[in-house]
Design a protein around this motif. Structure first.
Motif, PDB file in Angstrom:
ATOM      1  N   UNK A  48     -26.536  27.627 -45.281  1.00  0.00           N
ATOM      2  CA  UNK A  48     -26.103  26.989 -46.518  1.00  0.00           C
ATOM      3  C   UNK A  48     -27.301  26.256 -47.102  1.00  0.00           C
ATOM      4  N   UNK A  49     -27.597  26.550 -48.360  1.00  0.00           N
ATOM      5  CA  UNK A  49     -28.738  25.918 -49.027  1.00  0.00           C
ATOM      6  C   UNK A  49     -28.260  24.647 -49.706  1.00  0.00           C
ATOM      7  N   UNK A  50     -28.728  23.527 -49.226  1.00  0.00           N
ATOM      8  CA  UNK A  50     -28.289  22.227 -49.734  1.00  0.00           C
ATOM      9  C   UNK A  50     -29.314  21.694 -50.720  1.00  0.00           C
ATOM     10  N   UNK A  51     -28.843  21.250 -51.854  1.00  0.00           N
ATOM     11  CA  UNK A  51     -29.746  20.701 -52.855  1.00  0.00           C
ATOM     12  C   UNK A  51     -30.202  19.319 -52.435  1.00  0.00           C
ATOM     13  N   UNK A  52     -31.517  19.139 -52.357  1.00  0.00           N
ATOM     14  CA  UNK A  52     -32.057  17.834 -52.023  1.00  0.00           C
ATOM     15  C   UNK A  52     -32.152  17.533 -50.542  1.00  0.00           C
ATOM     16  N   UNK A  53     -31.759  18.471 -49.697  1.00  0.00           N
ATOM     17  CA  UNK A  53     -31.879  18.248 -48.256  1.00  0.00           C
ATOM     18  C   UNK A  53     -32.109  19.583 -47.562  1.00  0.00           C
ATOM     19  N   UNK A  54     -32.341  19.517 -46.259  1.00  0.00           N
ATOM     20  CA  UNK A  54     -32.612  20.754 -45.514  1.00  0.00           C
ATOM     21  C   UNK A  54     -31.381  21.650 -45.470  1.00  0.00           C
ATOM     22  N   UNK A  55     -31.642  22.933 -45.381  1.00  0.00           N
ATOM     23  CA  UNK A  55     -30.545  23.894 -45.261  1.00  0.00           C
ATOM     24  C   UNK A  55     -29.838  23.729 -43.921  1.00  0.00           C
ATOM     25  N   UNK A  56     -28.583  24.143 -43.888  1.00  0.00           N
ATOM     26  CA  UNK A  56     -27.797  24.114 -42.664  1.00  0.00           C
ATOM     27  C   UNK A  56     -27.717  25.526 -42.130  1.00  0.00           C
ATOM     28  N   UNK A  57     -28.299  25.759 -40.961  1.00  0.00           N
ATOM     29  CA  UNK A  57     -28.415  27.108 -40.412  1.00  0.00           C
ATOM     30  C   UNK A  57     -27.275  27.409 -39.444  1.00  0.00           C
ATOM     31  N   UNK A  58     -26.859  28.674 -39.447  1.00  0.00           N
ATOM     32  CA  UNK A  58     -25.848  29.145 -38.515  1.00  0.00           C
ATOM     33  C   UNK A  58     -26.509  29.493 -37.182  1.00  0.00           C
ATOM     34  N   UNK A  59     -25.660  29.604 -36.182  1.00  0.00           N
ATOM     35  CA  UNK A  59     -26.149  29.935 -34.851  1.00  0.00           C
ATOM     36  C   UNK A  59     -26.905  31.254 -34.883  1.00  0.00           C
ATOM     37  N   UNK A  60     -28.084  31.254 -34.296  1.00  0.00           N
ATOM     38  CA  UNK A  60     -28.903  32.456 -34.240  1.00  0.00           C
ATOM     39  C   UNK A  60     -29.940  32.542 -35.335  1.00  0.00           C
ATOM     40  N   UNK A  61     -29.915  31.606 -36.255  1.00  0.00           N
ATOM     41  CA  UNK A  61     -30.886  31.596 -37.351  1.00  0.00           C
ATOM     42  C   UNK A  61     -31.611  30.244 -37.342  1.00  0.00           C
ATOM     43  N   UNK A  62     -32.938  30.301 -37.506  1.00  0.00           N
ATOM     44  CA  UNK A  62     -33.738  29.071 -37.437  1.00  0.00           C
ATOM     45  C   UNK A  62     -34.622  28.941 -38.661  1.00  0.00           C
ATOM     46  N   UNK A  63     -34.965  27.700 -38.944  1.00  0.00           N
ATOM     47  CA  UNK A  63     -35.726  27.386 -40.144  1.00  0.00           C
ATOM     48  C   UNK A  63     -37.107  28.017 -40.140  1.00  0.00           C
ATOM     49  N   UNK A  64     -37.740  28.114 -38.976  1.00  0.00           N
ATOM     50  CA  UNK A  64     -39.090  28.681 -38.931  1.00  0.00           C
ATOM     51  C   UNK A  64     -39.094  30.144 -39.353  1.00  0.00           C
ATOM     52  N   UNK A  65     -38.029  30.844 -39.054  1.00  0.00           N
ATOM     53  CA  UNK A  65     -37.928  32.262 -39.376  1.00  0.00           C
ATOM     54  C   UNK A  65     -37.401  32.477 -40.803  1.00  0.00           C
ATOM     55  N   UNK A  66     -36.500  31.631 -41.226  1.00  0.00           N
ATOM     56  CA  UNK A  66     -35.851  31.781 -42.530  1.00  0.00           C
ATOM     57  C   UNK A  66     -35.907  30.469 -43.326  1.00  0.00           C
ATOM     58  N   UNK A  67     -37.088  30.021 -43.702  1.00  0.00           N
ATOM     59  CA  UNK A  67     -37.140  28.798 -44.501  1.00  0.00           C
ATOM     60  C   UNK A  67     -36.462  28.983 -45.850  1.00  0.00           C
TER      61      UNK A  67
END
Lengths: 114, 111
Positions: A48-67
């Protein structure tokens, strides 16, 4: 309702490179989402892409791979980093809108990694 | 999170025949949404059901939510070639309204 555009519509990339996908909504929306869909399969929520804050990632997905970026209420980007052939898929963005809180989807980005 | 099981995975019918896809859960659902994805296209919202026993109709499409709110169905009467596509049920969860999709039912229609 919301009309969503995505760029690029498709791309062929080399292993180890990164691709940024852009998603533009024609109206301000609170919630934007990024999904992955393999051909013939269901949709899997990446984050979930949050405006003004970091995205909320689902299990199995990480910020380093999918910024993900969400600089304002009409725009978001998803980067697929250090790609491998396993990342070949269709990537869809969506936005929550409407009286039923339904989601409107972009046309998708078809990514092929060689 | 909750999961929904969708059956059948595939359905091939002759034009004019009826079609039904089912969505089932082991737990009570607060809501269910249905989407249609044409071949090569993106999912398009069809309907949302929230009330126990709810029935909604859209022309030849009838959507039902079970009394126990653990299952839902989509029925198409007298299919047409324009009905071809994958029908997904989806559960809206959490305060951020994220969707968990079923695996979908691919409908093909023989003219």
């Amino acid at each position: 309702s919301a009309v969503i555009s995505q760029k690029p519509s498709r791309d062929i990339c080399q292993r180890g490179t990164s691709l940024t996908i852009q998603c533009q909504v024609d109206s301000q929306v609170t919630m934007m989402f990024w999904y992955r869909q393999q051909p013939g399969q269901s949709l899997t929520l990446i984050a979930t892409a949050n405006q003004g804050s970091e995205a909320t990632y689902e299990s199995g997905f990480v910020i380093d791979k999918f910024p993900i970026s969400r600089p304002n209420l009409t725009f978001s980007t998803l980067t697929v980093s250090n790609m491998s052939p396993e990342d070949s898929s269709i990537y869809l963005c969506s936005a929550k809108s409407g009286e039923n809180n339904e989601q409107f989807f972009g046309p998708g980005t078809r990514l092929t990694v060689l | 999170g909750q999961q929904v099981m969708q059956i059948p995975q595939y359905q091939h019918v002759q034009e004019g025949e009826d079609f039904t896809t089912y969505c089932n859960s082991s737990t009570t659902l607060s809501n269910i949404q249905w989407y249609k994805q044409r071949p090569g296209g993106h999912p398009v919202f069809l309907i949302q059901l929230v009330k126990s026993g709810e029935v909604k109709k859209q022309k030849r499409l009838t959507f039902q939510f079970g009394e126990a709110k653990k299952n839902s169905s989509l029925h198409i009467t007298a299919t047409q070639t324009t009905d071809v596509g994958t029908y997904f049920c989806a559960l809206r969860e959490g305060s951020n309204y994220k969707l968990t999709f079923g695996k979908g039912t691919l409908l093909t229609v023989n003219p």
